[in-house]
Write a protein that holds these residues in place. Sequence first.
Motif, PDB file in Angstrom:
ATOM      1  N   PHE A   1       0.835  -1.209   0.000  1.00 11.68           N
ATOM      2  CA  PHE A   1       0.000   0.000   0.000  1.00 11.68           C
ATOM      3  C   PHE A   1       0.870   1.260   0.000  1.00 11.68           C
ATOM      4  O   PHE A   1       0.656   2.175  -0.801  1.00 11.68           O
ATOM      5  CB  PHE A   1      -0.941   0.001   1.211  1.00 11.68           C
TER       6      PHE A   1
ATOM      7  N   LYS B   1       2.678   1.857  -3.318  1.00 11.39           N
ATOM      8  CA  LYS B   1       1.795   2.233  -4.430  1.00 11.39           C
ATOM      9  C   LYS B   1       1.151   3.600  -4.156  1.00 11.39           C
ATOM     10  O   LYS B   1       1.169   4.484  -5.010  1.00 11.39           O
ATOM     11  CB  LYS B   1       0.721   1.147  -4.597  1.00 11.39           C
ATOM     12  N   TYR B   2       0.597   3.745  -2.965  1.00  8.08           N
ATOM     13  CA  TYR B   2      -0.199   4.945  -2.670  1.00  8.08           C
ATOM     14  C   TYR B   2       0.678   6.192  -2.493  1.00  8.08           C
ATOM     15  O   TYR B   2       0.419   7.215  -3.097  1.00  8.08           O
ATOM     16  CB  TYR B   2      -1.037   4.691  -1.419  1.00  8.08           C
TER      17      TYR B   2
ATOM     18  N   GLU C   1       4.097   5.891  -5.257  1.00  8.11           N
ATOM     19  CA  GLU C   1       3.645   5.718  -6.659  1.00  8.11           C
ATOM     20  C   GLU C   1       4.640   4.901  -7.495  1.00  8.11           C
ATOM     21  O   GLU C   1       4.971   5.256  -8.623  1.00  8.11           O
ATOM     22  CB  GLU C   1       3.359   7.089  -7.286  1.00  8.11           C
TER      23      GLU C   1
ATOM     24  N   TYR D   1      -3.026  -4.647  -3.071  1.00  5.06           N
ATOM     25  CA  TYR D   1      -3.281  -3.203  -2.937  1.00  5.06           C
ATOM     26  C   TYR D   1      -4.781  -2.950  -2.832  1.00  5.06           C
ATOM     27  O   TYR D   1      -5.233  -2.159  -1.999  1.00  5.06           O
ATOM     28  CB  TYR D   1      -2.688  -2.464  -4.138  1.00  5.06           C
ATOM     29  N   HIS D   2      -5.544  -3.647  -3.677  1.00  4.22           N
ATOM     30  CA  HIS D   2      -6.995  -3.486  -3.696  1.00  4.22           C
ATOM     31  C   HIS D   2      -7.586  -3.837  -2.321  1.00  4.22           C
ATOM     32  O   HIS D   2      -8.410  -3.099  -1.778  1.00  4.22           O
ATOM     33  CB  HIS D   2      -7.568  -4.396  -4.792  1.00  4.22           C
TER      34      HIS D   2
ATOM     35  N   VAL E   1      -6.659  -1.156   0.283  1.00  7.04           N
ATOM     36  CA  VAL E   1      -7.479   0.064   0.148  1.00  7.04           C
ATOM     37  C   VAL E   1      -8.840  -0.143   0.800  1.00  7.04           C
ATOM     38  O   VAL E   1      -9.338   0.716   1.541  1.00  7.04           O
ATOM     39  CB  VAL E   1      -7.632   0.434  -1.354  1.00  7.04           C
ATOM     40  N   LYS E   2      -9.435  -1.299   0.548  1.00 11.93           N
ATOM     41  CA  LYS E   2     -10.765  -1.589   1.114  1.00 11.93           C
ATOM     42  C   LYS E   2     -10.717  -1.635   2.643  1.00 11.93           C
ATOM     43  O   LYS E   2     -11.601  -1.119   3.314  1.00 11.93           O
ATOM     44  CB  LYS E   2     -11.282  -2.911   0.560  1.00 11.93           C
TER      45      LYS E   2
ATOM     46  N   ILE F   1      -8.593  -0.150   4.608  1.00 13.40           N
ATOM     47  CA  ILE F   1      -8.373   1.201   5.133  1.00 13.40           C
ATOM     48  C   ILE F   1      -9.681   1.994   5.101  1.00 13.40           C
ATOM     49  O   ILE F   1     -10.024   2.694   6.060  1.00 13.40           O
ATOM     50  CB  ILE F   1      -7.240   1.917   4.351  1.00 13.40           C
TER      51      ILE F   1
END
Lengths: 177, 181
Positions: free
Chosen positions: B139, B142-143, B146, B167-168, B171-172, B174
């Motif tokens: 995370f 990527k976040y 980048e 990553y997906h 994100v969920k 979080i």
Amino acid sequence: MNNSTNINEDELNGQNKKNPFETDNAYFENFSSKMQNRIDEFEELSSIAPLLNAIPKYNPFETPKAYFEELPTIVQERVIKVKNTVTMKEWLIQIFQPRFLAPVLTVLIVAFTGINYLNRTTTTPIINDEYSIYEELEHIDESTLIEEVVALKTTETTDENEQVVDYLLENELEEIN
Amino acid sequence: MSTEDQELLEQFKNPETRNYAFNLLVREYQKRLYWHIRKILIDHDDTDDVLQNVFIKVWKNLDNFKGDSLLYTWLYRIATNESITFLNQKKKRAGVPLDEASAFLAANLESDHYFKGDEIQAKLQKAILTLPDKQRLVFNMKYFDEIKYEAMSEILGTSVGALKSSYHIAVKKIEEYLKSN
């Protein structure tokens, strides 16, 4: 305008007007797909995580003042220390290099021989008295021994005398008187 | 490998320019590596320890770097491994299970003098800390950084597909945390 300025302008006008900047060959080819990826990611994020997407994205952590200015020097100092520290592995590798091999082997052989020699000459002390007397008697002349026993004949027999007699008997000296 | 990196490696191989090249490398990559490690360990002092160790490792092993990957992905890989090893050792010493870091690192965050974020940033960081180590790593890379999935795949030794999915999920999770807190 003076002459020199005119020359400069003329020179500039005569120049081939060409963009002096360059990009990676594939930059423009990949640009649209890169942008599309960014848009997709943004849209995905805003659809599945609107709360996260609403939070301003910045680094909330700090470092102590001048940390990055000082770090290269600190790292260099540590590198120098590491260079000066010879590890056990490196030490062994150095020792077994051909130029050190002969002296190291000589020292090892001398040490081994010395230890071996000391082990041979250093005998354990004899604590058995009987054995000790027999050992001593072997080095004394037999006639001296007989005289000694005769002299002691009248006195009380001690353990030591008995051992002397035993020795003489074992060595086929039956007549002591 | 970029031309700059190639030049730097050549200078490093030359004993006369070795120190100079290494100094350039430290100056070039220190910030990126620092922030990468800091997001894993949270605490500045821990980050400083690990970063210095990373550079010592780089010094010892740069001669063996064959240039099969980009220099920065190689450096990130060393930094990631060192950070995870450090974190696991710290968890062991504190008696925290290896798969549980949330409370442990949240305490680090609260005591960190160098955290300048507001309340919402603190909440976001706490949400990130609820993720398992590897997911948290993906995370952050990527976040915040980048970094492209392809580069991440090289650094972490994980397939691009697995990284995307990780990553997906992160994100969920979080988002869920932010909703419920």
